[in-house]
Design a protein around this motif. Structure first.
Motif, PDB file in Angstrom:
ATOM      1  N   ARG A  36       0.819  -1.217   0.000  1.00 32.98           N
ATOM      2  CA  ARG A  36       0.000   0.000   0.000  1.00 32.98           C
ATOM      3  C   ARG A  36       0.853   1.268   0.000  1.00 32.98           C
ATOM      4  N   LEU A  37       2.138   1.121   0.231  1.00 33.42           N
ATOM      5  CA  LEU A  37       3.021   2.297   0.268  1.00 33.42           C
ATOM      6  C   LEU A  37       3.191   2.909  -1.118  1.00 33.42           C
ATOM      7  N   ASP A  38       3.589   4.181  -1.170  1.00 33.03           N
ATOM      8  CA  ASP A  38       3.971   4.814  -2.431  1.00 33.03           C
ATOM      9  C   ASP A  38       5.144   4.048  -3.044  1.00 33.03           C
ATOM     10  N   ASP A  39       5.350   4.237  -4.352  1.00 33.86           N
ATOM     11  CA  ASP A  39       6.351   3.447  -5.085  1.00 33.86           C
ATOM     12  C   ASP A  39       7.727   3.453  -4.424  1.00 33.86           C
ATOM     13  N   ALA A  40       8.200   4.635  -4.034  1.00 35.03           N
ATOM     14  CA  ALA A  40       9.562   4.739  -3.505  1.00 35.03           C
ATOM     15  C   ALA A  40       9.662   4.055  -2.139  1.00 35.03           C
ATOM     16  N   SER A  41       8.741   4.364  -1.235  1.00 29.49           N
ATOM     17  CA  SER A  41       8.769   3.740   0.095  1.00 29.49           C
ATOM     18  C   SER A  41       8.626   2.225  -0.011  1.00 29.49           C
ATOM     19  N   ARG A  42       7.788   1.783  -0.948  1.00 33.30           N
ATOM     20  CA  ARG A  42       7.546   0.350  -1.092  1.00 33.30           C
ATOM     21  C   ARG A  42       8.803  -0.374  -1.565  1.00 33.30           C
ATOM     22  N   ALA A  43       9.448   0.176  -2.570  1.00 39.75           N
ATOM     23  CA  ALA A  43      10.650  -0.469  -3.111  1.00 39.75           C
ATOM     24  C   ALA A  43      11.758  -0.518  -2.060  1.00 39.75           C
ATOM     25  N   ILE A  44      11.924   0.581  -1.344  1.00 34.95           N
ATOM     26  CA  ILE A  44      12.998   0.647  -0.344  1.00 34.95           C
ATOM     27  C   ILE A  44      12.671  -0.265   0.843  1.00 34.95           C
ATOM     28  N   SER A  45      11.413  -0.304   1.242  1.00 36.68           N
ATOM     29  CA  SER A  45      11.011  -1.189   2.343  1.00 36.68           C
ATOM     30  C   SER A  45      11.217  -2.653   1.975  1.00 36.68           C
ATOM     31  N   ALA A  46      10.861  -3.006   0.750  1.00 39.15           N
ATOM     32  CA  ALA A  46      11.008  -4.405   0.315  1.00 39.15           C
ATOM     33  C   ALA A  46      12.483  -4.815   0.350  1.00 39.15           C
ATOM     34  N   TYR A  47      13.356  -3.897  -0.022  1.00 42.17           N
ATOM     35  CA  TYR A  47      14.793  -4.184   0.083  1.00 42.17           C
ATOM     36  C   TYR A  47      15.198  -4.331   1.542  1.00 42.17           C
ATOM     37  N   HIS A  48      14.816  -3.347   2.341  1.00 41.67           N
ATOM     38  CA  HIS A  48      15.213  -3.368   3.755  1.00 41.67           C
ATOM     39  C   HIS A  48      14.732  -4.638   4.452  1.00 41.67           C
ATOM     40  N   LEU A  49      13.527  -5.080   4.097  1.00 42.67           N
ATOM     41  CA  LEU A  49      12.953  -6.274   4.738  1.00 42.67           C
ATOM     42  C   LEU A  49      13.566  -7.570   4.211  1.00 42.67           C
ATOM     43  N   GLY A  50      14.468  -7.462   3.241  1.00 44.16           N
ATOM     44  CA  GLY A  50      15.160  -8.654   2.753  1.00 44.16           C
ATOM     45  C   GLY A  50      14.407  -9.394   1.659  1.00 44.16           C
ATOM     46  N   TRP A  51      13.414  -8.727   1.058  1.00 46.60           N
ATOM     47  CA  TRP A  51      12.615  -9.391   0.029  1.00 46.60           C
ATOM     48  C   TRP A  51      13.165  -9.198  -1.368  1.00 46.60           C
ATOM     49  N   THR A  52      13.915  -8.123  -1.596  1.00 48.42           N
ATOM     50  CA  THR A  52      14.437  -7.813  -2.928  1.00 48.42           C
ATOM     51  C   THR A  52      15.896  -7.360  -2.818  1.00 48.42           C
ATOM     52  N   ASP A  53      16.559  -7.334  -3.952  1.00 53.29           N
ATOM     53  CA  ASP A  53      17.891  -6.716  -3.994  1.00 53.29           C
ATOM     54  C   ASP A  53      17.706  -5.212  -4.267  1.00 53.29           C
ATOM     55  N   PRO A  54      18.802  -4.450  -4.318  1.00 50.57           N
ATOM     56  CA  PRO A  54      18.638  -3.001  -4.490  1.00 50.57           C
ATOM     57  C   PRO A  54      17.937  -2.603  -5.788  1.00 50.57           C
ATOM     58  N   ASN A  55      17.923  -3.498  -6.777  1.00 51.02           N
ATOM     59  CA  ASN A  55      17.245  -3.189  -8.038  1.00 51.02           C
ATOM     60  C   ASN A  55      15.791  -3.643  -8.066  1.00 51.02           C
ATOM     61  N   GLY A  56      15.313  -4.158  -6.930  1.00 46.74           N
ATOM     62  CA  GLY A  56      13.923  -4.581  -6.865  1.00 46.74           C
ATOM     63  C   GLY A  56      13.693  -6.020  -7.290  1.00 46.74           C
ATOM     64  N   VAL A  57      14.776  -6.746  -7.598  1.00 43.14           N
ATOM     65  CA  VAL A  57      14.625  -8.146  -8.006  1.00 43.14           C
ATOM     66  C   VAL A  57      14.413  -9.006  -6.757  1.00 43.14           C
ATOM     67  N   PRO A  58      13.330  -9.800  -6.742  1.00 45.54           N
ATOM     68  CA  PRO A  58      13.069 -10.627  -5.560  1.00 45.54           C
ATOM     69  C   PRO A  58      14.247 -11.539  -5.244  1.00 45.54           C
TER      70      PRO A  58
END
Lengths: 343, 343
Positions: A36-58
Motif C-alpha cells: 500500500r506504500l507509495d512506489d519509492a517507500s515500497r521499493a525501499i522497504s522491500a529491500y530493507h525487509l530482505g525481500w528484494t535486492d537493491p534493483n527490486g529483483v526478488p
C-alpha cells in the motif's frame, strides 16, 4: 542456568518452531501492508525487509527471525483468541521495528546491516527518513484497519511504544557525548530501545483480543523482561561475538566505544580494571582491542551481563503463571532462544 | 476575482478572526500533548513550535497562523458538533504538519525557518529525526485518546494523510534530479505535500463528530482545493515575494532552482521564454535572477499560477454548498486568506 543459556552447543539448533510458523502466517499480511506504500517507500522497504535486492529483483531469504511477529500472534493465543487476531498487531510491531532500524542506521552512520548495505547508504538520507516515516504511519494503519473492536487500544499501544523507543534512542545519542553514564541510566536506555517494543509485541495480540488487563499486563511484563535479556545478550555479542554469526565486525562495540550495558557495569562497578577501561574509553587508542575485551571481563562486565540476562529470563517466565500451557510454552521457548544466542 | 485575491491592499488586514480563536482553543491541548513527550523531544518541539528559545526560555509570539487548527475545529462545527470535538483533530494535524517541517528542513538542508535556526541546525540531524518521529507518534495519540467513538476513522485519516505527505516529499526529492518534470506530476507533488494535510484538517473535525460521508467528503474536497491554492500562492511568493513578508531570501525558489508550479508551467507551456528558462535551470548561473523572474513571467508562469489559485479557491467554495452558513463563512474566510497572502 547461565552456563546453559550461553552454551553454543545447546542453542545452535534451538530456533523454536513457533518463529517459523508465525513468520509464515504474518508474512502475507506484512507484504499486503507494504504494497500500500507509495512506489519509492515500497521499493525501499522491500529491500530493507530482505525481500528484494537493491534493483527490486526478488531474492530468496527468510528475512530474519521474526521474533516480534511470533510474540504478537502467540499473544493473541495466550488470550484465547485465534492467531489471526494477532496478525495485524504482528504487522504493526514489525513495521515499527523496521522504521526504527532504518532511522537508527542513518543516525548511527551504519553502512551495513546483516551483511547488506543499509537504506541510507544506498539511497541517501532523505529516502531513509521518508521510508521510515512511511513505515511508522503504516504501522498504525495495520491495527486501525484490523476491524478489531479494540483497535484504539492497540493503536495507542503502538504510539506510546514508539515514543519509548525514541526516548531510548535519544538517551543513546546523548550517552555518546558523556563519560559519566550511570548503570541505571544505561538500563533505562536499553528498556526503551529494546524492552518497549518486545513488551508491546507480547501484549498487542491480547489487546486486539480484548483480554483482561491482568493478562495484557502479564504479557507486557514478560516482553519487557525478555527485551532486557535480549539487549544484555546483544551487548555481550557486541564485544565477544563471532563476526561470522553476528554479522558485525570483531569487537564492534569496543571499536565504536559504545557505552553498552557490560561496559557501563565494568566502568561503574569494576574496580581497578574498570577504571583502566574508563581511561581507555576516553582516549582513541584502538591498537589492542583483545586486551580491552579482557579488561571488561576482568572488571566483571561479562559475568554481570550474562547473570542479569538469565535473571530477566527467569522473571519473564514467572510473569506467565496465569497464561495457558500451550502459548506459555511457546513464549518460554522464545525467551530462551533470545537469551541463548551464541556468544 | 484574481485581481482582488492578490491585492496586497485588500489582504493586509484580512486575517480572519477564526484563526485567532481557534489557536486559543487548540493551544492548551497542543501544549498538554507536547508535555507528554520525553525531555529531549519536548524541549526541541517547544522551540520548533515557537514557544521557547533554544535554551528553553519561554518566548512571546503567536506561533504561526494555525490554519490547520482552525480548519479542524470549524470542521467539527460544520458537522453540527461543538468546537471541542475538533480539538484533538486540530492537535493531530498540527503535530503532523510540524513533524513534516522538522524532517523536511533536515532533508532540504534549510538552516532557517521564520527567521530562526531550524531544529537540525541547532541540535543535529539525529535530534531532528527523533523529534519528528515523536511528533508523528503523538499525533496518533491525540486522536486515539480523544474518547470519540470515531477515533479509529480519525486515526486512519491521520496515517493515510501522512503517507500522502511522504509521497509528495519523495516526488519533490526525485524532481531535483530530473529535468523532464511534467506539469501533472508537479501538481500531484503539490497535492501530496500541501493538499493532503489541508484536506485532512478540513475533514477531521467532522470525522470525529461522526458526520455522514457526504459532509466529510465535501470538507475533504474543500481542504484539497485550498491546499493547491495555498501551494500556488506559495510558489508565486517564492519567486516574487517580499523577503520582509515571506521570511525567505529574495528569489529564493529561483536560487534553489526549485521546480515549483509556475516554473514547471513556464518550462512546459511557455514557448520561447520557457525554453530559455529551462536552459537556465540546467546551468548554474545565478548572476541575474531578476531577469530569470521576468522570464517566468514572460512564459506565463505567474499568470497561470494566480489564475489556477483563484480557480481552486472557487472550487473549494463550491464544495461547501451543503455546509451550514456559520461554519461555511469561516471556511470561505480561511480560503480567501490563504489565497490572498501578499505577493
Amino acid at each position: 542456568m547461565t552456563a546453559n543459556l550461553f552454551s553454543a552447543e545447546k542453542t545452535r539448533s534451538a530456533v523454536p518452531p513457533v518463529l517459523g510458523s508465525a513468520r509464515d502466517v504474518v508474512r502475507p499480511a506484512l507484504r499486503a501492508a507494504v504494497d500500500r506504500l507509495d512506489d519509492a517507500s515500497r521499493a525501499i522497504s522491500a529491500y530493507h525487509l530482505g525481500w528484494t535486492d537493491p534493483n527490486g529483483v526478488p531474492v530468496r531469504g527468510n528475512g530474519g527471525k521474526a521474533v516480534r511477529s511470533a510474540l504478537a500472534v502467540v499473544s493473541a493465543q495466550a488470550a484465547g483468541a485465534p492467531v489471526e487476531v494477532g496478525v495485524p498487531g504482528a504487522v504493526a510491531v514489525e513495521l515499527v521495528h523496521n522504521f526504527s532500524l532504518v532511522h537508527d542506521d542513518l543516525m548511527d552512520g551504519d553502512t551495513e546491516r546483516r551483511h547488506r548495505p543499509t537504506v541510507w547508504a544506498l539511497w541517501g538520507s532523505a529516502s531513509a527518513i521518508l521510508t521510515g516515516d512511511a513505515m511508522l504511519a503504516l504501522a498504525q494503519e495495520a491495527v486501525l484497519d484490523s476491524g478489531s473492536p479494540h483497535a484504539v487500544a492497540a493503536g495507542r499501544l503502538i504510539a506510546q511504544t514508539t515514543r519509548r523507543l525514541i526516548h531510548g534512542q535519544f538517551l543513546d545519542v546523548a550517552f555518546e557525548q558523556r563519560d559519566d553514564v550511570a548503570l541505571a541510566e544505561c538500563v533505562t536506555m536499553a528498556a526503551g530501545k529494546t524492552g518497549a517494543l518486545l513488551s508491546a509485541s507480547a501484549a498487542i495480540g491480547a489487546v486486539l483480543a480484548g483480554a483482561p488487563a491482568e493478562v495484557v499486563g502479564a504479557l507486557a511484563v514478560f516482553g519487557e523482561e525478555i527485551g532486557l535479556a535480549f539487549q544484555l545478550v546483544d551487548d555481550v555479542l557486541g564485544i565477544w561475538g563471532d563476526p561470522a554469526v553476528t554479522g558485525k565486525s570483531v569487537y564492534s562495540d569496543l571499536r565504536a566505544r559504545k557505552k553498552s550495558l557490560p561496559i557501563t557495569y565494568a566502568t561503574t562497578h569494576g574496580g581497578a580494571a574498570g577504571r583502566r577501561l574508563a581511561e581507555w574509553l576516553a582516549g582513541d587508542d584502538d591498537t589492542d582491542l583483545a586486551r580491552i575485551a579482557a579488561l571488561v571481563d576482568d572488571a566483571g562486565g561479562r559475568e554481570w551481563a550474562t547473570g542479569e540476562a538469565a535473571r530477566h529470563v527467569a522473571a519473564a517466565e514467572q510473569a506467565l503463571a496465569a497464561i495457558p500451557p500451550g502459548p506459555r510454552d511457546d513464549l518460554v521457548a522464545i525467551a530462551r532462544f533470545i537469551a541463548g544466542r551464541e556468544a
